[in-house]
Motif scaffolding. Structure first.
Motif, PDB file in Angstrom:
ATOM      1  N   GLY A   1       0.813  -1.213   0.000  1.00  0.00           N
ATOM      2  CA  GLY A   1       0.000   0.000   0.000  1.00  0.00           C
ATOM      3  C   GLY A   1       0.845   1.260   0.000  1.00  0.00           C
ATOM      4  O   GLY A   1       0.333   2.373  -0.115  1.00  0.00           O
ATOM      5  N   CYS A   2       2.147   1.080   0.103  1.00  0.00           N
ATOM      6  CA  CYS A   2       3.100   2.193   0.104  1.00  0.00           C
ATOM      7  C   CYS A   2       3.238   2.759  -1.315  1.00  0.00           C
ATOM      8  O   CYS A   2       3.328   2.013  -2.290  1.00  0.00           O
ATOM      9  CB  CYS A   2       4.423   1.622   0.604  1.00  0.00           C
ATOM     10  N   THR A   3       3.245   4.078  -1.423  1.00  0.00           N
ATOM     11  CA  THR A   3       3.479   4.713  -2.730  1.00  0.00           C
ATOM     12  C   THR A   3       4.900   4.426  -3.194  1.00  0.00           C
ATOM     13  O   THR A   3       5.842   4.529  -2.407  1.00  0.00           O
ATOM     14  CB  THR A   3       3.285   6.240  -2.612  1.00  0.00           C
ATOM     15  N   ILE A   4       5.067   4.079  -4.473  1.00  0.00           N
ATOM     16  CA  ILE A   4       6.416   3.900  -5.022  1.00  0.00           C
ATOM     17  C   ILE A   4       6.822   5.071  -5.915  1.00  0.00           C
ATOM     18  O   ILE A   4       7.932   5.570  -5.808  1.00  0.00           O
ATOM     19  CB  ILE A   4       6.572   2.539  -5.761  1.00  0.00           C
ATOM     20  N   SER A   5       5.919   5.540  -6.767  1.00  0.00           N
ATOM     21  CA  SER A   5       6.302   6.546  -7.775  1.00  0.00           C
ATOM     22  C   SER A   5       6.814   7.836  -7.133  1.00  0.00           C
ATOM     23  O   SER A   5       6.111   8.465  -6.327  1.00  0.00           O
ATOM     24  CB  SER A   5       5.097   6.874  -8.649  1.00  0.00           C
ATOM     25  N   PRO A   6       8.022   8.291  -7.515  1.00  0.00           N
ATOM     26  CA  PRO A   6       8.505   9.568  -6.983  1.00  0.00           C
ATOM     27  C   PRO A   6       7.621  10.737  -7.410  1.00  0.00           C
ATOM     28  O   PRO A   6       7.517  11.736  -6.704  1.00  0.00           O
ATOM     29  CB  PRO A   6       9.915   9.698  -7.574  1.00  0.00           C
ATOM     30  N   PHE A   7       6.974  10.591  -8.555  1.00  0.00           N
ATOM     31  CA  PHE A   7       6.113  11.671  -9.047  1.00  0.00           C
ATOM     32  C   PHE A   7       4.834  11.768  -8.214  1.00  0.00           C
ATOM     33  O   PHE A   7       4.340  12.852  -7.934  1.00  0.00           O
ATOM     34  CB  PHE A   7       5.780  11.444 -10.522  1.00  0.00           C
TER      35      PHE A   7
ATOM     36  N   TRP B   1      11.051   7.433  -2.934  1.00  0.00           N
ATOM     37  CA  TRP B   1      11.061   6.321  -3.885  1.00  0.00           C
ATOM     38  C   TRP B   1      12.030   5.237  -3.410  1.00  0.00           C
ATOM     39  O   TRP B   1      11.698   4.053  -3.375  1.00  0.00           O
ATOM     40  CB  TRP B   1      11.477   6.801  -5.284  1.00  0.00           C
ATOM     41  N   THR B   2      13.226   5.684  -3.026  1.00  0.00           N
ATOM     42  CA  THR B   2      14.256   4.733  -2.625  1.00  0.00           C
ATOM     43  C   THR B   2      13.813   3.953  -1.387  1.00  0.00           C
ATOM     44  O   THR B   2      13.953   2.721  -1.329  1.00  0.00           O
ATOM     45  CB  THR B   2      15.584   5.474  -2.364  1.00  0.00           C
ATOM     46  N   ALA B   3      13.245   4.661  -0.404  1.00  0.00           N
ATOM     47  CA  ALA B   3      12.804   3.988   0.823  1.00  0.00           C
ATOM     48  C   ALA B   3      11.675   2.997   0.539  1.00  0.00           C
ATOM     49  O   ALA B   3      11.494   2.019   1.265  1.00  0.00           O
ATOM     50  CB  ALA B   3      12.354   5.021   1.854  1.00  0.00           C
ATOM     51  N   SER B   4      10.924   3.240  -0.520  1.00  0.00           N
ATOM     52  CA  SER B   4       9.826   2.315  -0.838  1.00  0.00           C
ATOM     53  C   SER B   4      10.341   0.983  -1.372  1.00  0.00           C
ATOM     54  O   SER B   4       9.669  -0.033  -1.254  1.00  0.00           O
ATOM     55  CB  SER B   4       8.848   2.965  -1.824  1.00  0.00           C
ATOM     56  N   VAL B   5      11.545   0.958  -1.933  1.00  0.00           N
ATOM     57  CA  VAL B   5      12.022  -0.271  -2.590  1.00  0.00           C
ATOM     58  C   VAL B   5      13.311  -0.862  -1.999  1.00  0.00           C
ATOM     59  O   VAL B   5      13.674  -1.995  -2.331  1.00  0.00           O
ATOM     60  CB  VAL B   5      12.276  -0.043  -4.103  1.00  0.00           C
ATOM     61  N   ALA B   6      13.977  -0.117  -1.096  1.00  0.00           N
ATOM     62  CA  ALA B   6      15.346  -0.495  -0.712  1.00  0.00           C
ATOM     63  C   ALA B   6      15.357  -1.513   0.426  1.00  0.00           C
ATOM     64  O   ALA B   6      15.353  -1.137   1.592  1.00  0.00           O
ATOM     65  CB  ALA B   6      16.131   0.753  -0.308  1.00  0.00           C
ATOM     66  N   LYS B   7      15.444  -2.790   0.080  1.00  0.00           N
ATOM     67  CA  LYS B   7      15.473  -3.807   1.140  1.00  0.00           C
ATOM     68  C   LYS B   7      16.793  -3.786   1.919  1.00  0.00           C
ATOM     69  O   LYS B   7      16.861  -4.318   3.018  1.00  0.00           O
ATOM     70  CB  LYS B   7      15.221  -5.189   0.547  1.00  0.00           C
ATOM     71  N   ILE B   8      17.848  -3.230   1.330  1.00  0.00           N
ATOM     72  CA  ILE B   8      19.061  -2.950   2.120  1.00  0.00           C
ATOM     73  C   ILE B   8      19.365  -1.464   1.968  1.00  0.00           C
ATOM     74  O   ILE B   8      19.062  -0.872   0.924  1.00  0.00           O
ATOM     75  CB  ILE B   8      20.283  -3.817   1.699  1.00  0.00           C
TER      76      ILE B   8
ATOM     77  N   MET C   1       7.585   1.371   4.185  1.00  0.00           N
ATOM     78  CA  MET C   1       8.868   1.993   3.812  1.00  0.00           C
ATOM     79  C   MET C   1      10.031   1.280   4.510  1.00  0.00           C
ATOM     80  O   MET C   1       9.896   0.779   5.619  1.00  0.00           O
ATOM     81  CB  MET C   1       8.861   3.476   4.212  1.00  0.00           C
ATOM     82  N   HIS C   2      11.190   1.316   3.848  1.00  0.00           N
ATOM     83  CA  HIS C   2      12.397   0.692   4.393  1.00  0.00           C
ATOM     84  C   HIS C   2      13.332   1.744   4.963  1.00  0.00           C
ATOM     85  O   HIS C   2      13.231   2.927   4.634  1.00  0.00           O
ATOM     86  CB  HIS C   2      13.104  -0.102   3.294  1.00  0.00           C
ATOM     87  N   ASN C   3      14.270   1.303   5.769  1.00  0.00           N
ATOM     88  CA  ASN C   3      15.241   2.196   6.394  1.00  0.00           C
ATOM     89  C   ASN C   3      16.334   2.563   5.379  1.00  0.00           C
ATOM     90  O   ASN C   3      16.970   1.687   4.801  1.00  0.00           O
ATOM     91  CB  ASN C   3      15.864   1.504   7.611  1.00  0.00           C
ATOM     92  N   LEU C   4      16.540   3.852   5.182  1.00  0.00           N
ATOM     93  CA  LEU C   4      17.561   4.292   4.213  1.00  0.00           C
ATOM     94  C   LEU C   4      18.973   4.268   4.798  1.00  0.00           C
ATOM     95  O   LEU C   4      19.948   4.354   4.050  1.00  0.00           O
ATOM     96  CB  LEU C   4      17.264   5.734   3.769  1.00  0.00           C
ATOM     97  N   PHE C   5      19.073   4.174   6.121  1.00  0.00           N
ATOM     98  CA  PHE C   5      20.363   4.406   6.786  1.00  0.00           C
ATOM     99  C   PHE C   5      20.866   3.132   7.460  1.00  0.00           C
ATOM    100  O   PHE C   5      20.130   2.511   8.221  1.00  0.00           O
ATOM    101  CB  PHE C   5      20.215   5.548   7.791  1.00  0.00           C
ATOM    102  N   GLY C   6      22.111   2.795   7.181  1.00  0.00           N
ATOM    103  CA  GLY C   6      22.679   1.598   7.790  1.00  0.00           C
ATOM    104  C   GLY C   6      23.584   0.826   6.833  1.00  0.00           C
ATOM    105  O   GLY C   6      24.016  -0.277   7.162  1.00  0.00           O
ATOM    106  N   LEU C   7      23.875   1.415   5.686  1.00  0.00           N
ATOM    107  CA  LEU C   7      24.849   0.784   4.790  1.00  0.00           C
ATOM    108  C   LEU C   7      26.160   0.608   5.554  1.00  0.00           C
ATOM    109  O   LEU C   7      26.655   1.556   6.154  1.00  0.00           O
ATOM    110  CB  LEU C   7      25.077   1.688   3.574  1.00  0.00           C
ATOM    111  N   PRO C   8      26.714  -0.598   5.575  1.00  0.00           N
ATOM    112  CA  PRO C   8      27.958  -0.788   6.327  1.00  0.00           C
ATOM    113  C   PRO C   8      29.066   0.079   5.768  1.00  0.00           C
ATOM    114  O   PRO C   8      29.168   0.291   4.557  1.00  0.00           O
ATOM    115  CB  PRO C   8      28.278  -2.276   6.109  1.00  0.00           C
ATOM    116  N   LYS C   9      29.888   0.615   6.680  1.00  0.00           N
ATOM    117  CA  LYS C   9      31.057   1.386   6.240  1.00  0.00           C
ATOM    118  C   LYS C   9      32.162   0.426   5.849  1.00  0.00           C
ATOM    119  O   LYS C   9      32.266  -0.668   6.411  1.00  0.00           O
ATOM    120  CB  LYS C   9      31.535   2.285   7.381  1.00  0.00           C
ATOM    121  N   PRO C  10      32.994   0.832   4.904  1.00  0.00           N
ATOM    122  CA  PRO C  10      34.114  -0.035   4.543  1.00  0.00           C
ATOM    123  C   PRO C  10      34.960  -0.295   5.782  1.00  0.00           C
ATOM    124  O   PRO C  10      35.163   0.588   6.605  1.00  0.00           O
ATOM    125  CB  PRO C  10      34.890   0.777   3.500  1.00  0.00           C
ATOM    126  N   ASP C  11      35.396  -1.494   5.929  1.00  0.00           N
ATOM    127  CA  ASP C  11      36.222  -1.881   7.074  1.00  0.00           C
ATOM    128  C   ASP C  11      37.640  -1.390   6.806  1.00  0.00           C
ATOM    129  O   ASP C  11      38.421  -2.033   6.109  1.00  0.00           O
ATOM    130  CB  ASP C  11      36.174  -3.404   7.240  1.00  0.00           C
TER     131      ASP C  11
END
Lengths: 249, 249
Positions: free
Chosen positions: A17-23, A197-204, A233-243
């Motif tokens: 039910g979450c909107t995907i289209s950025p427009f 848009w990104t939060a609607s689709v970003a599983k990581i 919506m998905h969480n946009l924040f939490g991409l691992p930093k390079p070790d």
């Protein structure tokens, strides 16, 4: 004049039910900015022409007391022209021109690479009855016939490359609370739509937990009673930093 | 109120008398946009603090009936705030924010590489009494101690690489006559200043003769009775195209 202060909006939704289209996202924010209640017509990627009684094969479409308007830019212009006594979305033609430049830049720098990183998630999160269409249309129109699976593969290596590319946008937001100045306007909604848009689709997540963009993004998602906080919506924040330690060894 | 409709502007000139500083260029256009006559105080890179009686070591500086103002952005804001009954340079805070993004983008994409392609021309075109300062300050502040001659060398190979990078700016100008909409405003002057700076120093042209940017640039240089047409300016158009036949052989 909108009946009961309500305008109808044809949505483009995922199965949650979450909107995907950025427009559509930009239009949702624009309607709330102008103080309207929104009567959502739900729906996914297919059957748009039927849902809108032949008016358009794309959304957003709004209906304002019997007047149909399509295209997110045209809808925003319609709202300012029709309701100039309400808070304005634009402040002059020059702002519109300059916003188009920033919008196009964000599409090149963020949406284009993220599209390839989330295209299978995008498919999997769609309504079951939309998935065949989503796969076929995206593989044909945007991916030169490559499979969604092959395009998304390896995204863990590609996502960190997008992060530094957003630096000019971070620089811009260092100097201002909103792109609209002291208060948000269509410049914010248009650019927030990229992240919505990104939060609607970003599983990581695509961005690090401490990304300086987070402040503006969080404030934007919280606007209008948390308009950007749909449970789908998905969480946009939490991409691992390079070790760095491992890299140095 | 400006006496006799005239505002004093401290300039930054080359030996030809042509303005070099993009910030002074933007201010010159801003003053003309507001309908003022300009009383130019000539001068080069050195002695700015002395010329301005200790007010600033950088230009532009304006004096409006005894009121001194420095910094090109602050001057533009001062002019709109003090003379709101004259044509406005800005249309709201949002336009200013978005213009800063485009301006920063043009500096990264155009001025940064062109600086390295024209730095010896820049030196050679300066007043004789400025050249030691120009060499020493540029080599120290911007070039990590490299010689101007070494930095400029090989520009024939580097200039063609800048041309395609300007494509997003060409795209933007396809959709509008001016960055201000139907008429130019500070968005145009700020971006024209990038090309005015370049024309002041470019002994060989950075852009092809048929560059689509030429229309907007030419119209901009022609504004206010040909404000950008000082005889010391160089031709921006005429960079040789790659010889496709030779390349294919």
């Amino acid at each position: 004049m909108a009946k009961n202060n309500t305008i109808t909006l044809y949505d483009l939704q995922l199965a949650s039910g979450c909107t995907i289209s950025p427009f559509v996202w930009a239009t949702k924010y624009a309607l709330k900015h102008k103080g309207f209640d929104i009567d959502i017509v739900p729906g996914g990627f297919t059957g748009i022409m039927e849902r809108t009684n032949g008016f358009s094969d794309r959304v957003p479409v709004i209906v304002d007391d019997g007047k149909w308007v399509k295209d997110s830019w045209e809808i925003a212009e319609y709202l300012d022209a029709t309701y100039p006594d309400r808070p304005m979305l634009f402040s002059g033609d020059s702002m519109k021109v300059l916003l188009k430049f920033l919008d196009a830049w964000l599409w090149r720098v963020a949406i284009r690479p993220w599209f390839g990183c989330y295209i299978l998630d995008y498919h999997d999160l769609s309504h079951a009855h939309d998935q065949a269409y989503v796969r076929e249309s995206r593989e044909t129109m945007f991916l030169q016939g490559r499979k969604l699976e092959a395009v998304q593969e390896g995204r863990e290596e590609r996502l960190p490359l997008v992060v530094p590319e957003l630096e000019p946008f971070r620089e811009l937001l260092k100097g201002t609370k909103w792109l609209g100045g002291n208060a948000p306007n269509y410049a914010d909604y248009r650019c927030l739509a990229v992240f919505l848009w990104t939060a609607s689709v970003a599983k990581i997540p695509p961005l690090h937990a401490d990304d300086p963009l987070r402040d503006w993004i969080d404030r934007g998602f919280d606007l209008f009673g948390g308009l950007g906080r749909h449970p789908g919506m998905h969480n946009l924040f939490g991409l691992p930093k390079p070790d760095l330690k491992a890299a140095a060894e």
